[in-house]
Design a protein around this motif. Structure first.
Motif, PDB file in Angstrom:
ATOM      1  N   LEU A   1       4.718   0.691   0.779  1.00 23.92           N
ATOM      2  CA  LEU A   1       4.891   2.117   0.589  1.00 23.92           C
ATOM      3  C   LEU A   1       4.686   2.430  -0.876  1.00 23.92           C
ATOM      4  CD1 LEU A   1       7.434   0.966   2.612  1.00 23.92           C
ATOM      5  CD2 LEU A   1       7.352   3.386   3.174  1.00 23.92           C
ATOM      6  N   VAL A   2       3.690   3.274  -1.185  1.00 21.31           N
ATOM      7  CA  VAL A   2       3.314   3.524  -2.572  1.00 21.31           C
ATOM      8  C   VAL A   2       2.488   4.803  -2.618  1.00 21.31           C
ATOM      9  CG1 VAL A   2       1.264   2.057  -2.323  1.00 21.31           C
ATOM     10  CG2 VAL A   2       2.189   2.502  -4.611  1.00 21.31           C
ATOM     11  N   ASP A   3       2.562   5.514  -3.730  1.00 23.35           N
ATOM     12  CA  ASP A   3       1.799   6.748  -3.916  1.00 23.35           C
ATOM     13  C   ASP A   3       0.450   6.387  -4.532  1.00 23.35           C
ATOM     14  OD1 ASP A   3       0.823   9.252  -4.437  1.00 23.35           O
ATOM     15  OD2 ASP A   3       2.396   9.837  -5.838  1.00 23.35           O
ATOM     16  N   VAL A   4      -0.549   6.141  -3.696  1.00 24.36           N
ATOM     17  CA  VAL A   4      -1.822   5.634  -4.202  1.00 24.36           C
ATOM     18  C   VAL A   4      -2.595   6.678  -4.994  1.00 24.36           C
ATOM     19  CG1 VAL A   4      -2.066   3.881  -2.404  1.00 24.36           C
ATOM     20  CG2 VAL A   4      -3.046   6.157  -2.038  1.00 24.36           C
ATOM     21  N   ASP A   5      -2.414   7.977  -4.672  1.00 27.95           N
ATOM     22  CA  ASP A   5      -3.168   9.020  -5.370  1.00 27.95           C
ATOM     23  C   ASP A   5      -2.328   9.794  -6.376  1.00 27.95           C
ATOM     24  OD1 ASP A   5      -1.597  10.248  -3.504  1.00 27.95           O
ATOM     25  OD2 ASP A   5      -3.226  11.300  -2.468  1.00 27.95           O
ATOM     26  N   LEU A   6      -1.087   9.337  -6.606  1.00 31.76           N
ATOM     27  CA  LEU A   6      -0.203   9.891  -7.644  1.00 31.76           C
ATOM     28  C   LEU A   6       0.006  11.397  -7.480  1.00 31.76           C
ATOM     29  CD1 LEU A   6      -1.588   7.937 -10.756  1.00 31.76           C
ATOM     30  CD2 LEU A   6       0.235   7.264  -9.182  1.00 31.76           C
ATOM     31  N   ASP A   7       0.125  11.845  -6.221  1.00 32.04           N
ATOM     32  CA  ASP A   7       0.372  13.265  -5.975  1.00 32.04           C
ATOM     33  C   ASP A   7       1.848  13.574  -5.751  1.00 32.04           C
ATOM     34  OD1 ASP A   7       0.794  12.183  -3.469  1.00 32.04           O
ATOM     35  OD2 ASP A   7      -0.475  13.621  -2.393  1.00 32.04           O
TER      36      ASP A   7
ATOM     37  N   GLY B   1      -5.111 -17.483   8.562  1.00 35.47           N
ATOM     38  CA  GLY B   1      -6.285 -18.146   9.126  1.00 35.47           C
ATOM     39  C   GLY B   1      -7.203 -18.728   8.076  1.00 35.47           C
ATOM     40  N   ARG B   2      -6.666 -19.023   6.871  1.00 40.88           N
ATOM     41  CA  ARG B   2      -7.425 -19.618   5.770  1.00 40.88           C
ATOM     42  C   ARG B   2      -8.595 -18.727   5.342  1.00 40.88           C
ATOM     43  NH1 ARG B   2      -8.634 -25.641   7.437  1.00 40.88           N
ATOM     44  NH2 ARG B   2      -9.600 -25.592   5.380  1.00 40.88           N
ATOM     45  N   GLN B   3      -8.422 -17.425   5.496  1.00 41.09           N
ATOM     46  CA  GLN B   3      -9.461 -16.482   5.097  1.00 41.09           C
ATOM     47  C   GLN B   3      -9.159 -15.907   3.716  1.00 41.09           C
ATOM     48  OE1 GLN B   3     -11.441 -14.117   8.135  1.00 41.09           O
ATOM     49  NE2 GLN B   3      -9.826 -14.680   9.552  1.00 41.09           N
ATOM     50  N   TRP B   4     -10.164 -15.238   3.134  1.00 39.21           N
ATOM     51  CA  TRP B   4     -10.011 -14.646   1.812  1.00 39.21           C
ATOM     52  C   TRP B   4      -9.000 -13.503   1.845  1.00 39.21           C
ATOM     53  CZ3 TRP B   4     -15.809 -14.082   2.717  1.00 39.21           C
ATOM     54  CH2 TRP B   4     -16.482 -15.244   2.346  1.00 39.21           C
ATOM     55  N   ASN B   5      -8.187 -13.420   0.787  1.00 43.88           N
ATOM     56  CA  ASN B   5      -7.326 -12.261   0.594  1.00 43.88           C
ATOM     57  C   ASN B   5      -8.142 -11.128  -0.030  1.00 43.88           C
ATOM     58  OD1 ASN B   5      -5.044 -13.819   1.379  1.00 43.88           O
ATOM     59  ND2 ASN B   5      -4.832 -14.575  -0.721  1.00 43.88           N
ATOM     60  N   TYR B   6      -7.727  -9.913   0.223  1.00 45.40           N
ATOM     61  CA  TYR B   6      -8.314  -8.746  -0.422  1.00 45.40           C
ATOM     62  C   TYR B   6      -7.436  -8.295  -1.593  1.00 45.40           C
ATOM     63  CZ  TYR B   6     -11.765  -7.450   3.219  1.00 45.40           C
ATOM     64  OH  TYR B   6     -12.845  -7.406   4.075  1.00 45.40           O
ATOM     65  N   LEU B   7      -8.065  -7.992  -2.724  1.00 41.93           N
ATOM     66  CA  LEU B   7      -7.407  -7.277  -3.820  1.00 41.93           C
ATOM     67  C   LEU B   7      -8.155  -5.965  -3.998  1.00 41.93           C
ATOM     68  CD1 LEU B   7      -5.553  -6.769  -6.168  1.00 41.93           C
ATOM     69  CD2 LEU B   7      -6.867  -8.378  -7.556  1.00 41.93           C
ATOM     70  N   TRP B   8      -7.554  -4.900  -3.504  1.00 37.64           N
ATOM     71  CA  TRP B   8      -8.189  -3.591  -3.536  1.00 37.64           C
ATOM     72  C   TRP B   8      -7.831  -2.871  -4.829  1.00 37.64           C
ATOM     73  CZ3 TRP B   8     -11.845  -2.780  -0.093  1.00 37.64           C
ATOM     74  CH2 TRP B   8     -11.773  -3.388   1.156  1.00 37.64           C
ATOM     75  N   GLN B   9      -8.804  -2.793  -5.732  1.00 34.67           N
ATOM     76  CA  GLN B   9      -8.606  -2.099  -7.005  1.00 34.67           C
ATOM     77  C   GLN B   9      -8.708  -0.591  -6.798  1.00 34.67           C
ATOM     78  OE1 GLN B   9     -11.288  -3.248 -10.125  1.00 34.67           O
ATOM     79  NE2 GLN B   9     -10.613  -1.626 -11.507  1.00 34.67           N
ATOM     80  N   ASN B  10      -7.699   0.105  -7.287  1.00 35.68           N
ATOM     81  CA  ASN B  10      -7.666   1.562  -7.210  1.00 35.68           C
ATOM     82  C   ASN B  10      -8.572   2.128  -8.301  1.00 35.68           C
ATOM     83  OD1 ASN B  10      -6.962   4.303  -7.154  1.00 35.68           O
ATOM     84  ND2 ASN B  10      -4.807   3.873  -6.731  1.00 35.68           N
ATOM     85  N   LEU B  11      -9.616   2.855  -7.905  1.00 34.20           N
ATOM     86  CA  LEU B  11     -10.573   3.386  -8.869  1.00 34.20           C
ATOM     87  C   LEU B  11     -10.170   4.750  -9.422  1.00 34.20           C
ATOM     88  CD1 LEU B  11     -13.893   2.404  -7.037  1.00 34.20           C
ATOM     89  CD2 LEU B  11     -12.612   1.115  -8.761  1.00 34.20           C
ATOM     90  N   GLY B  12      -9.119   5.330  -8.883  1.00 31.99           N
ATOM     91  CA  GLY B  12      -8.619   6.586  -9.419  1.00 31.99           C
ATOM     92  C   GLY B  12      -9.303   7.829  -8.906  1.00 31.99           C
ATOM     93  N   ASN B  13     -10.304   7.670  -8.063  1.00 28.68           N
ATOM     94  CA  ASN B  13     -11.041   8.812  -7.515  1.00 28.68           C
ATOM     95  C   ASN B  13     -10.890   8.904  -6.004  1.00 28.68           C
ATOM     96  OD1 ASN B  13     -12.471   6.578  -6.740  1.00 28.68           O
ATOM     97  ND2 ASN B  13     -14.451   7.222  -7.598  1.00 28.68           N
ATOM     98  N   GLY B  14      -9.800   8.291  -5.499  1.00 25.66           N
ATOM     99  CA  GLY B  14      -9.584   8.245  -4.062  1.00 25.66           C
ATOM    100  C   GLY B  14     -10.206   7.051  -3.388  1.00 25.66           C
ATOM    101  N   LYS B  15     -10.937   6.223  -4.141  1.00 29.12           N
ATOM    102  CA  LYS B  15     -11.635   5.066  -3.597  1.00 29.12           C
ATOM    103  C   LYS B  15     -11.011   3.758  -4.100  1.00 29.12           C
ATOM    104  CE  LYS B  15     -15.091   7.386  -1.609  1.00 29.12           C
ATOM    105  NZ  LYS B  15     -15.384   7.347  -0.154  1.00 29.12           N
ATOM    106  N   PHE B  16     -11.231   2.712  -3.316  1.00 27.90           N
ATOM    107  CA  PHE B  16     -10.801   1.365  -3.678  1.00 27.90           C
ATOM    108  C   PHE B  16     -11.996   0.425  -3.586  1.00 27.90           C
ATOM    109  CE2 PHE B  16      -6.934   3.453  -2.564  1.00 27.90           C
ATOM    110  CZ  PHE B  16      -5.938   2.839  -3.298  1.00 27.90           C
ATOM    111  N   LYS B  17     -11.953  -0.641  -4.390  1.00 23.04           N
ATOM    112  CA  LYS B  17     -13.007  -1.660  -4.400  1.00 23.04           C
ATOM    113  C   LYS B  17     -12.355  -3.036  -4.354  1.00 23.04           C
ATOM    114  CE  LYS B  17     -14.973  -2.807  -8.297  1.00 23.04           C
ATOM    115  NZ  LYS B  17     -15.815  -2.859  -9.527  1.00 23.04           N
TER     116      LYS B  17
END
Length: 606
Positions: free
Chosen positions: A189-195, A275-291
């Protein structure tokens, strides 16, 4: 020798002088007080500290269904008058061929897959989110189909608190729509868009265990500040695809959390894959998008990706995408006090899987100078070697499902708590105390732990005396009666453990505990960065809700050990609002509970 104990009571400061008996230096650091506080015989695998009635003391939620209210941090009593509905439901399991198993159907209260607490409507109390796993889906070899007889009809829900620990279900939103259900597992639980409104990042696992195709798509839900949530997964760039082995594949998420790992003020999202799969690190780009930057930062897994099994296993190698970890938990904290957040990844690693299966590891954040990447330190290189009951010549079996950073003795250095699961070769709750040189010593016996089969962890100062206590669940899933009779004294009930911290006060070190009241930011300050400088040491904490594996959650409070410092020279709060507002306070006395109300010139010191 005498020590001062300071208890938090709203609008009152109570100081009690408590003498310690001779030989106190040999006394355990923690004492399990469950039987003394009304929890004798109370079973629990999952456990959470949370203040549900707003009295300043932490209550307990156990196994996602039972709530125990605190009486001033002294005792706990169960209440059933809380309003969170555990609907009477007929549950029909599914056979391996996808047909309903009517002979094993049972009727009983429906217990959600997860139950988390946070202030969703910004009114100053802790609301609840209950998640439902879509266990009625079957993969027929081509696609997933719904098995109607196995669909109990219960869906995820939001529960709003009236301020006194009584909940009512919020008006349904997209979050609760039947067609949005999936294999829910964990939540952050987190405010991803800082609203100013909390959002939900939901981790979803296998739709059918072991079927890589069509794993549950993790979801990002935007909050409206009233208890309603809409799906913004695709708009945020988080929509993954059903095919395995791709960089953007859906993966079974057994845990999720959030952290500002690159110090830009934007909350990033961390996915923990099974399942020995890659973890995701989703970087917050600040424009509503993640990478996703998991591979380039080293968060996704280690560099050993050949997938080969030991010769004695006799299995062909796995592909690179199946050559990393079974990641369950992620402890976040600046363990080296260098101003950025480091991680500990709790992993399951079996000897038969070979070296391509990632062991548990500390991920040291290299900061801006290191290109905002992580240096991975496997536990066998960074922590003292563990003693296991079974001496396996073929390798070590790690079952590190739970982890947390905490400063147990308030010496300014974060220590590492690892709760290993219920494999019968000797998996325990272990405490590693950080030394002055940055190394870690295994102090589990000194801590007083003999806790085999750890089920969950939550940490917080439940008795308001200035040090961090530990709530620990217990699991007997792989620890049968014969094992418990031989090794565990014959115990029959997986009682919850409440480990009261005694070393914090006994050490003579000082402390400061901080709670936040957001105004432009979300009310609890989830995602806020708090920086404290005292005695020449600067420390940071982030307030978070949702710490990794399903139902791992700590209360929204920052606990600092100050060592010998009698006051805090400087305290800064970076609020998670649209402007990343900063407030600075100076010359704060030690050994106090601090309440910082956003925008007010002076904090409330208790």
């Amino acid at each position: 020798m005498r020590t001062t104990k300071i208890l938090f009571v709203p609008f009152m400061l109570v100081i009690a002088l408590t003498p310690f008996a001779s030989g106190a230096d040999d006394a355990p650091w923690f004492v399990n007080v469950s039987k003394d506080v009304g929890l004798s015989g109370v079973r629990a695998k999952d456990c959470i500290f949370t203040d549900l009635n707003g009295d300043g003391y932490y209550d307990l939620c156990l196994d996602r269904q039972r709530i125990f209210l605190s009486a001033g941090g002294e005792t706990f009593a169960e209440t059933t008058d809380h309003g969170i509905e555990l609907r009477l439901t007929r549950k029909v399991p599914m056979k391996k061929d996808g047909t309903p198993d009517l002979e094993r159907a049972k009727t009983g209260p429906f217990v959600p897959q997860y139950l988390y607490f946070a202030d969703l409507d910004n009114d100053g109390d802790q609301d609840a989110v209950s998640g439902v796993h879509s266990s009625w889906e079957y993969f027929d070899g081509r696609r997933f189909v719904r098995v109607p007889a196995c669909d109990h009809g219960v869906r995820s829900a939001i529960w709003l608190n009236d301020g006194h620990g009584r909940f009512r279900q919020a008006k349904p939103s997209r979050f609760s729509d039947p067609d949005m259900a999936g294999p829910a597992m964990a939540l952050a639980l987190v405010d991803v868009d800082l609203d100013g409104n909390l959002d939900l990042y939901e981790g979803r696992e296998y739709r059918q265990y072991g079927v890589l195709y069509g794993c549950g798509v993790d979801r990002l839900w935007k909050g409206d500040g009233k208890g309603g949530f809409s799906d913004i997964t695709k708009a945020a760039g988080l929509l993954t695809v059903p095919e395995p082995a791709r960089a953007n594949s859906s993966r079974p998420s057994y845990g999720v959390t959030h952290a500002d790992w690159n110090n830009d003020g934007l909350p990033d999202l961390l996915q923990l894959a099974y399942g020995r799969q890659w973890n995701y690190l989703w970087q917050n780009l600040g424009n509503g998008k993640f990478k996703d930057v998991g591979l380039e930062t080293g968060f996704s897994g280690d560099d050993i990706t050949h997938g080969r099994y030991p010769d004695w296993v006799g299995r062909p190698p796995e592909q690179p995408f199946r050559s990393n970890g079974n990641t369950f938990d992620c402890a976040v904290g600046d363990y080296d006090n260098d101003g950025d957040l480091d991680l500990f990844l709790g992993e399951i690693q079996h000897a038969w899987a070979g070296e391509a299966s990632d062991p548990p590891a500390i991920l040291e954040n290299l900061g801006a100078e290191g290109g905002w990447a992580f240096q991975r330190h496997p536990v066998e290189e960074f922590l003292p070697a563990r003693e296991f009951r079974v001496k396996n010549p073929r390798g070590i079996n790690y079952g590190d499902l739970h982890a947390a950073w905490l400063d147990v003795d308030n010496d300014t250095r974060l220590d590492l708590l690892i709760g290993s699961g219920d494999y019968p070769d000797g998996q325990y709750l272990r405490l590693y105390h950080q030394q002055e040189d940055g190394s870690f010593a295994d102090v589990t016996p000194k801590a007083g732990f003999n806790w085999e089969g750890c089920g969950d962890l939550s940490i917080g100062d439940y008795d308001r005396d200035g040090d961090v206590d530990i709530l620990a669940g217990r699991s007997f899933m792989r620890l049968g009666k014969a094992h418990r009779e031989k090794y565990m004294g014959g115990i029959t009930v997986n009682e919850v453990g409440l480990f009261r911290n005694d070393i914090g006060n006994r050490s003579g070190n000082h402390w400061l505990n901080v709670r936040l009241i957001g105004r432009k930011a979300n009310r609890s300050g989830i995602g806020a960065r708090i920086t404290v400088t005292a005695g020449g040491v600067t420390q940071i904490r982030e307030i978070r809700a949702g710490s990794g594996l399903a139902n791992h959650e700590d209360p929204p409070e920052a606990c600092f050990g100050l060592g010998g410092a009698l006051e805090v020279d400087r305290l800064e709060v970076r609020w998670p609002d649209a402007n990343l507002t900063r407030q600075v306070f100076t010359n704060i006395p030690a050994d106090r509970f601090l309440e910082i109300d956003q925008g007010k010139r002076e904090p409330l010191i208790r």
